[in-house]
Write a protein that holds these residues in place. Sequence first.
Motif, mmCIF file in Angstrom:
data_model
loop_
_atom_site.group_PDB
_atom_site.id
_atom_site.type_symbol
_atom_site.label_atom_id
_atom_site.label_comp_id
_atom_site.label_asym_id
_atom_site.label_seq_id
_atom_site.Cartn_x
_atom_site.Cartn_y
_atom_site.Cartn_z
ATOM 1 N N ARG A 27 -24.773 73.069 -11.212
ATOM 2 C CA ARG A 27 -24.184 73.540 -12.457
ATOM 3 C C ARG A 27 -22.765 74.073 -12.242
ATOM 4 O O ARG A 27 -21.924 73.996 -13.141
ATOM 5 N N ARG A 28 -22.463 74.620 -11.065
ATOM 6 C CA ARG A 28 -21.111 75.092 -10.781
ATOM 7 C C ARG A 28 -20.128 73.919 -10.809
ATOM 8 O O ARG A 28 -19.035 74.005 -11.379
ATOM 9 N N ASN A 30 -19.605 72.821 -14.355
ATOM 10 C CA ASN A 30 -18.717 73.704 -15.107
ATOM 11 C C ASN A 30 -17.249 73.427 -14.793
ATOM 12 O O ASN A 30 -16.389 73.527 -15.671
ATOM 13 N N ARG A 36 -16.325 70.482 -16.776
ATOM 14 C CA ARG A 36 -16.130 70.840 -18.179
ATOM 15 C C ARG A 36 -14.731 71.419 -18.407
ATOM 16 O O ARG A 36 -14.114 71.189 -19.440
ATOM 17 N N ASP A 59 -17.667 79.188 -13.551
ATOM 18 C CA ASP A 59 -18.469 79.908 -14.541
ATOM 19 C C ASP A 59 -18.551 79.118 -15.842
ATOM 20 O O ASP A 59 -17.654 78.340 -16.172
ATOM 21 N N LEU A 60 -19.623 79.389 -16.593
ATOM 22 C CA LEU A 60 -19.713 78.948 -17.978
ATOM 23 C C LEU A 60 -19.742 80.200 -18.847
ATOM 24 O O LEU A 60 -20.597 81.072 -18.682
ATOM 25 N N ALA A 91 -12.387 78.988 -16.176
ATOM 26 C CA ALA A 91 -13.819 78.888 -16.485
ATOM 27 C C ALA A 91 -14.065 77.817 -17.543
ATOM 28 O O ALA A 91 -13.181 77.478 -18.339
ATOM 29 N N ALA A 92 -15.288 77.295 -17.563
ATOM 30 C CA ALA A 92 -15.730 76.443 -18.664
ATOM 31 C C ALA A 92 -16.171 77.347 -19.808
ATOM 32 O O ALA A 92 -16.769 78.405 -19.575
ATOM 33 N N PRO A 97 -25.487 80.308 -19.517
ATOM 34 C CA PRO A 97 -24.174 80.928 -19.295
ATOM 35 C C PRO A 97 -24.166 81.827 -18.066
ATOM 36 O O PRO A 97 -25.208 82.311 -17.618
ATOM 37 N N ASP A 98 -22.965 82.062 -17.542
ATOM 38 C CA ASP A 98 -22.780 83.062 -16.494
ATOM 39 C C ASP A 98 -22.380 84.398 -17.091
ATOM 40 O O ASP A 98 -22.836 85.445 -16.636
#
Length: 415
Positions: A127-128, A131, A134, A270-271, A291-292, A334-335
């Motif tokens: 996922r990192r 992101n 994104r 991060d998201l 960040a995303a 989300p982060d």
Amino acid sequence: MADRVTVIGWDGSPLTDAARSALAAATLVAGAAHHLDLPEVPPAAERIRLGSVDLAARRIAGHRGSAVVLADGDPGFFGVVRTLRAPQHGLEVEVVPAVSSVATAFARAGMPWDDAQIVVAHSRDLRRAVNVCRAHTKVAVLTSPGAGPAELALLLGDVHRTFVICEELGTEREQVTVLTSDKAPDHYWRDPNVVIVIGGAGATPATVPGWGATRPRAGGGWIAGRDPGYPPAVRGWALPADAYGSDLGEGEATELRAAQLARLGPRVGDLVWDIGSGSGAAAVEAARFGAAVIAVDRDADACARTTAVARRYGVQLQVVHGAAPQVLEDLPEPDVVRVGGGGAPVVAACAARRPERIVAHAATRDEAEAVGRALAEGGYAVECTLLQAVELDPAAWAERERSVAFLLSGRRTHL
């Protein structure tokens, strides 16, 4: 400990004289199956199939003789050199480099790559990498089993990108495929592979196989990983209202927004959820940190404003039109979260998704207590600060505007 440890990069081209000499003297050779099949590997040498580099390093540390480790591409670039040199192994190594797989992938695509982000994808933290894809318009992803092109595309979901997938670079089975991300899960992709992910608003034009020629942006940059044209050079953050071309909402005051961003600390990988994005000021500034960002608002005009200001500042945002908390159910995890509207019910829904940080604001003490209670019940350590800002006219030193708000922030505990 081994008398000598040589790490040799392999990119499919003939081995250098230095590499041949090191292999000829080797009594232990570690590498992948296709490395161990090279004719230069001495028949009498002990062979280690390279799976866990830590295990191989321990074997090498206990070996008496000359050891060689073969690795794809440049072994010092996201490669085995870092692990072999780790203090727990105590190995001093000599390195014979080769062209990195990232450089080779961009060469096959005929694209510059000094403005690209480069990430490594593992199944445990894919996922990192997603992101980063994104948030940025050009990303090279070094994949791994279970975290390949198909998995990358599935996690991107509705964020559409173009994939340049380079399989088995340097071998006779090398293949380069260009397709849209939504088509990637329909195929089987051979390991190892590198995925170049391109797209988003303001993406740099480039010549990509299958696209035809387009005009690249003139000039160049001075730092790797940055496109010199995007985002526009804007110094500072928590910018005033005139930077966004519209009146900021109650929860978007410059000082409050600065404190919110400071508590969240958005960063690359991060998201960020920005719920109740309003003018888009907070969402855009989180994206400017790398960040995303997913900006959510129930007002279609607010969504349009957020899209416009993101385009103006050259950042990538996903804008979602809908009412929280219902619309949050289908969003990726989300982060950190900024709650710009919706109060305690939305804060509670966000807390249930367990981001690291949540920030919100309230206009009254009763609202602040409700939000704080929702954070605490969700397992967050709560801070509350009463912020008061007074804007002065420096000509007359008279008060222009006063804003007062409760800033609430929650930090996830380990309960």
